[in-house]
Every structure is written in C-alpha cells, then in structure tokens.
Design a protein around this motif. Structure first.
Motif, PDB file in Angstrom:
ATOM      1  N   LEU A  72      62.184  24.442  12.440  1.00  0.00           N
ATOM      2  CA  LEU A  72      61.457  25.217  13.439  1.00  0.00           C
ATOM      3  C   LEU A  72      60.613  26.255  12.722  1.00  0.00           C
ATOM      4  N   SER A  73      59.416  26.472  13.221  1.00  0.00           N
ATOM      5  CA  SER A  73      58.554  27.477  12.626  1.00  0.00           C
ATOM      6  C   SER A  73      57.554  27.959  13.663  1.00  0.00           C
TER       7      SER A  73
ATOM      8  N   PHE B 152      57.857  32.796  11.122  1.00  0.00           N
ATOM      9  CA  PHE B 152      59.314  32.708  11.055  1.00  0.00           C
ATOM     10  C   PHE B 152      59.694  31.233  11.015  1.00  0.00           C
ATOM     11  N   SER B 153      60.703  30.900  10.242  1.00  0.00           N
ATOM     12  CA  SER B 153      61.130  29.501  10.175  1.00  0.00           C
ATOM     13  C   SER B 153      62.648  29.430  10.025  1.00  0.00           C
ATOM     14  N   SER B 154      63.190  28.295  10.465  1.00  0.00           N
ATOM     15  CA  SER B 154      64.625  28.065  10.397  1.00  0.00           C
ATOM     16  C   SER B 154      64.878  26.563  10.306  1.00  0.00           C
ATOM     17  N   ASN B 155      65.992  26.197   9.711  1.00  0.00           N
ATOM     18  CA  ASN B 155      66.376  24.791   9.619  1.00  0.00           C
ATOM     19  C   ASN B 155      67.341  24.373  10.711  1.00  0.00           C
TER      20      ASN B 155
ATOM     21  N   SER C  25      70.880  29.354  14.951  1.00  0.00           N
ATOM     22  CA  SER C  25      70.944  30.536  14.090  1.00  0.00           C
ATOM     23  C   SER C  25      70.174  31.644  14.801  1.00  0.00           C
ATOM     24  N   GLY C  26      70.254  32.834  14.284  1.00  0.00           N
ATOM     25  CA  GLY C  26      69.535  33.940  14.915  1.00  0.00           C
ATOM     26  C   GLY C  26      68.036  33.701  14.968  1.00  0.00           C
ATOM     27  N   ILE C  27      67.470  33.345  13.824  1.00  0.00           N
ATOM     28  CA  ILE C  27      66.023  33.079  13.760  1.00  0.00           C
ATOM     29  C   ILE C  27      65.683  31.843  14.584  1.00  0.00           C
ATOM     30  N   GLY C  28      66.517  30.815  14.519  1.00  0.00           N
ATOM     31  CA  GLY C  28      66.279  29.595  15.293  1.00  0.00           C
ATOM     32  C   GLY C  28      66.266  29.868  16.787  1.00  0.00           C
TER      33      GLY C  28
ATOM     34  N   CYS D 136      53.469  38.571  15.140  1.00  0.00           N
ATOM     35  CA  CYS D 136      52.613  38.255  13.985  1.00  0.00           C
ATOM     36  C   CYS D 136      52.515  39.440  13.028  1.00  0.00           C
ATOM     37  N   ILE D 137      52.363  40.636  13.564  1.00  0.00           N
ATOM     38  CA  ILE D 137      52.271  41.833  12.718  1.00  0.00           C
ATOM     39  C   ILE D 137      53.578  42.041  11.957  1.00  0.00           C
TER      40      ILE D 137
END
Length: 154
Positions: free
Chosen positions: A56-57, A61-64, A68-71, A110-111
């Motif tokens: 995911l991106s 930000f990206s995650s596998n 997960s938190g970022i995901g 984005c910032i």
C-alpha cells in the motif's frame, strides 16, 4: 388552460438540473479513479487475510500490510477519498464540504510526508506532486460551492 385537462406529468418534461455539470472533466475523471481506489482499499483488507504482503502506498506513506498502523492509515485515507468521490459523482448535498475536507487533509498529509518522513527514515526531501492537483481541486470546489448548494435537484 382548463384545470381538468392539465397534465400532472408536466414536471417530468423539465430537464433536470445536474450538479455534476459543475465539475470539470478532470475532477470527474478522478472521481472514478478514487471510487475504484476506495473499493481496492476494502479489497486489500480481505486479500491481506489470505496473502501476507499487500503493498500500500499513498501520499508518500507505504506499508506491506493492511494490518499495521500505517496500513490502516492508508486504507482509511483511500476509503475517505472514495467516499468524497462518490459524494461528488452522485451529487450529494454535502459533497463539496467532504471534498474540501479531503483536499485539506491531502495537503496536510503531503506536507507531513515531505518534511517529517525524511527525518524519520533518514531519507531525502521529496516534493509530493499530489499537491499540484489538490490545491486546484480545493479552489474549484470552493468556486462552485455556492451554486452547488443552491441548485434544486428534482
């Protein structure tokens, strides 16, 4: 005209006022892209139950994994963007407000990704091109907001 002969179906002969006509072609195109992206976000949750890696991106930000938190953050953003696109495409009364929130959140994210991620990941500064579309998107929504809110949909 005689009231007895007056048709009650005359109101169906009027051309409907369509709010979608207020949107430029590029916003209409992105509406479809983001509605599909929102569905893909939901699908990635299901797929990640069976397949361990789902890449995911978004906005830098990206995650596998979706779990997960970022995901979860990326999935939530994608679903919200899909909801904003759906609201605009199907002419919901609050679509402009949702779209403006979407644009503001996108610019803020984005910032953050441009200025905070290089410090966290020991990387380098990377300008997010998404801002070049998010700002005009916000400005166009702001421009058509009054007319959108004051159109009568049949």
């Amino acid at each position: 005209m005689n009231p007895e002969l007056e048709s009650h179906f005359d109101e169906f002969d009027k051309a409907p006022v369509i709010r979608r006509k207020l949107l430029p072609w590029w916003i209409k195109t992105f509406c479809w892209i983001f509605m599909i992206m929102g569905l893909c976000a939901i699908a990635s949750l299901v797929i990640n139950l069976f397949i361990p890696n789902v890449n995911l991106s978004l906005y830098g930000f990206s995650s596998n994994t979706a779990f997960s938190g970022i995901g979860a953050f990326i999935i939530a953003i994608m679903i919200f963007k899909g909801f904003a696109a759906y609201s605009l495409w199907f002419e919901k009364p609050n679509a402009i407000s949702i779209g403006k929130i979407d644009a503001i959140c996108g610019v803020v994210i984005c910032i953050v990704s441009m200025f905070a991620l290089p410090f966290v990941n020991n990387g380098h500064f990377m300008f997010r091109l998404e801002i070049l579309l998010l700002v005009p998107y916000y400005m166009r929504l702001n421009k058509i907001e009054y007319e959108w809110d004051n159109l009568e949909i049949l």
